[in-house]
Design a protein around this motif. Structure first.
Motif, short mmCIF file in Angstrom:
data_model
loop_
_atom_site.label_atom_id
_atom_site.label_comp_id
_atom_site.label_asym_id
_atom_site.label_seq_id
_atom_site.Cartn_x
_atom_site.Cartn_y
_atom_site.Cartn_z
N ASN A 1 0.83 -1.21 0.00
CA ASN A 1 0.00 0.00 0.00
C ASN A 1 0.85 1.26 0.00
N ALA A 2 2.11 1.11 -0.43
CA ALA A 2 3.01 2.26 -0.43
C ALA A 2 2.52 3.33 -1.40
N THR A 3 3.03 4.52 -1.22
CA THR A 3 2.74 5.61 -2.13
C THR A 3 3.87 5.71 -3.14
N TYR A 4 3.51 5.75 -4.42
CA TYR A 4 4.53 5.82 -5.48
C TYR A 4 4.68 7.25 -5.98
N LEU A 5 5.91 7.70 -6.00
CA LEU A 5 6.17 9.09 -6.37
C LEU A 5 6.84 9.15 -7.74
N GLN A 6 6.31 10.01 -8.57
CA GLN A 6 6.98 10.34 -9.83
C GLN A 6 7.66 11.67 -9.61
N LEU A 7 8.96 11.71 -9.79
CA LEU A 7 9.70 12.92 -9.46
C LEU A 7 10.19 13.62 -10.72
N GLN A 8 9.80 14.88 -10.86
CA GLN A 8 10.18 15.66 -12.04
C GLN A 8 10.66 17.04 -11.61
N SER A 9 11.24 17.76 -12.56
CA SER A 9 11.68 19.12 -12.23
C SER A 9 11.21 20.10 -13.29
N ALA A 10 10.88 21.31 -12.85
CA ALA A 10 10.44 22.34 -13.79
C ALA A 10 11.60 23.22 -14.22
N ASP A 11 12.73 23.12 -13.53
CA ASP A 11 13.83 24.02 -13.88
C ASP A 11 15.20 23.36 -13.75
N ASN B 1 11.89 10.38 -12.52
CA ASN B 1 12.41 9.36 -11.61
C ASN B 1 11.29 8.86 -10.71
N PHE B 2 11.48 7.66 -10.18
CA PHE B 2 10.43 7.07 -9.35
C PHE B 2 10.98 6.73 -7.97
N MET B 3 10.15 6.77 -6.99
CA MET B 3 10.48 6.19 -5.70
C MET B 3 9.18 5.86 -4.98
N TRP B 4 9.29 5.06 -3.95
CA TRP B 4 8.07 4.77 -3.18
C TRP B 4 8.40 4.84 -1.69
N ILE B 5 7.41 5.24 -0.92
CA ILE B 5 7.59 5.33 0.52
C ILE B 5 6.32 4.84 1.21
N ASP B 6 6.52 4.24 2.36
CA ASP B 6 5.38 3.73 3.12
C ASP B 6 5.55 4.08 4.59
N PRO B 7 5.24 5.34 4.95
CA PRO B 7 5.41 5.75 6.35
C PRO B 7 4.66 4.79 7.28
N HIS B 8 5.39 4.20 8.24
CA HIS B 8 4.79 3.16 9.07
C HIS B 8 3.86 3.72 10.15
N GLN B 9 4.10 4.97 10.54
CA GLN B 9 3.27 5.53 11.61
C GLN B 9 2.63 6.82 11.12
N PRO B 10 1.39 7.09 11.54
CA PRO B 10 0.81 8.39 11.22
C PRO B 10 1.69 9.48 11.83
N GLY B 11 1.82 10.57 11.14
CA GLY B 11 2.63 11.65 11.67
C GLY B 11 3.18 12.52 10.57
N THR C 1 16.46 10.87 -3.98
CA THR C 1 16.29 10.67 -5.42
C THR C 1 16.23 12.04 -6.07
N ASP C 2 17.00 12.22 -7.13
CA ASP C 2 17.05 13.52 -7.79
C ASP C 2 15.81 13.76 -8.65
N LEU C 3 15.44 15.03 -8.76
CA LEU C 3 14.39 15.46 -9.70
C LEU C 3 15.12 16.19 -10.81
N ILE C 4 15.05 15.62 -12.01
CA ILE C 4 15.90 16.09 -13.10
C ILE C 4 15.03 16.60 -14.25
N PRO C 5 15.36 17.78 -14.82
CA PRO C 5 14.56 18.30 -15.94
C PRO C 5 14.49 17.29 -17.09
N ASN C 6 13.34 17.19 -17.71
CA ASN C 6 13.13 16.30 -18.87
C ASN C 6 13.32 14.83 -18.55
N ARG C 7 13.05 14.45 -17.33
CA ARG C 7 13.23 13.06 -16.96
C ARG C 7 12.26 12.78 -15.81
#
Ligand code: CUA
Length: 339
Positions: A159-169, A191-201, A183-189
């Motif tokens: 149930n992790a959250t998947y992030l698409q990472l991009q850059s505007a500049d 990148n992906f990462m996922w995170i699953d925070p185990h505790q609310p907060g 994970t870097d956010l790179i113009p014209n590319r």
């Protein structure tokens, strides 16, 4: 100074409801990727620690054992020993094996973190780095927000959250130490990462790649919530901006100025440019901070920010609009209704 104010602001903002996980410490992980990265770091520390103690110990012992005796002056060279095949083989083969173990373990963790593909139902969030703030999109929900990323807390990485990472500049880097590596956010590319925070907060992080004057003030917040609270948040965020007739004058001022060229407000009608040059303001007051974490989002701070953002965040791309006190009051009254 500014940074410490920002931390204080984040602290008081978050104290309202959710517990805070603000220890930016990779050794106190609260998500699966960060945990596996911590474990591998400990393994590397253990192996290199043993090597360090062995080598430094031998050097220390040799220096002490073969120091020049004070009572007899140095006379002749000590015996020169070289050419032992066994020793040569041992100190070649053993380090190679150690290096292969470290490569193998690292490759396994990197593959496990990077190759995980999102389950169909996973929450997908697009994060776009801007100088110097974070645009946050929930494509499946049609939500646009900024700087504070809400997601469900979960102990199941399915149930992790998947992030698409991009850059505007320029290149930015996404880093919440308790949740995952950078994970870097790179113009014209993308990148992906996922995170699953185990505790609310509330989890805090920062841009981790130098990206200009206000790099240090690109604070990141992940709000891990229980699924019900997250659902409620999405419902609120999907609504169009509140149109309160009592602040129509402020709205008119906002629409008549260059504000609309950069900031979108859903429901503004014709005046809205749909621009994403600056943060979306549709639900501005649902966010705890202004200027990507620089100051707490209070009425006084909001007024000061709109009056001249360069005071709280010198170099940021929003100029002072030189509003008259009357215009300022009206615009801020209007902005405060955007819950
Ligand atoms: Cu964005 Cu540093």
């Amino acid at each position: 100074m500014v940074l410490s104010i920002a931390w204080l602001a984040l602290r008081s903002a978050a104290a309202a409801s959710l517990p805070e996980h603000r220890i930016t410490n990779i050794f106190d992980p609260l998500a699966t990727p960060a945990e596996s990265e911590k474990n591998i770091a400990l393994l590397v520390f253990a192996i290199t620690g043993v090597i360090f103690v062995g080598v430094a110990g031998l050097i220390g012992y040799t220096i002490w054992r073969f120091r020049q005796p004070t009572h007899e002056p140095h006379s002749e060279e000590p015996p020169q020993v070289y050419g032992s095949n066994q020793i040569e083989v041992a100190w070649t083969v053993v380090p190679i094996l150690i290096v292969f173990v470290l490569i193998g373990v690292s490759a396994r963790v990197i593959a496990a973190v990077e190759n995980a593909s999102p389950p169909q139902a996973a929450l997908k969030v697009t994060v776009i780095g801007h100088q110097w703030w974070w645009e946050v999109l929930y494509p499946d929900y049609g939500i646009v927000t900024a700087n504070e990323i809400h997601m469900p807390a979960t102990n199941d990485h399915k149930n992790a959250t998947y992030l698409q990472l991009q850059s505007a500049d320029v290149i930015h880097s996404f880093w919440l130490p308790q949740l995952s590596g950078k994970t870097d956010l790179i113009p014209n590319r993308t990148n992906f990462m996922w995170i699953d925070p185990h505790q609310p907060g509330v989890y805090v992080g920062n841009c981790a790649e130098y990206c200009g004057t206000q790099h240090a003030n690109m604070l990141l917040t992940v709000v891990g919530e229980d699924p019900k609270a997250f659902k409620q948040w999405t419902i609120e965020q999907q609504k169009r901006a509140i149109d309160d007739p009592q602040v129509s004058e402020g709205k008119a001022v906002f629409e008549s100025l260059a504000c609309v060229n950069c900031h979108n407000i859903a429901g503004l009608g014709k005046a809205s440019s749909g621009s994403k040059f600056g943060p979306d303001l549709t639900h501005l007051m649902s966010r705890h901070t202004l200027g990507s974490g620089v100051i707490k989002n209070t009425p006084d701070n909001l007024r000061a920010w709109v009056n001249d953002p360069q005071v709280a965040k010198p170099g940021c791309l929003m100029p002072s609009m030189k509003l008259t006190p009357e215009e300022l009051r009206k615009v801020v009254d209007y902005l405060e209704t955007l819950r």
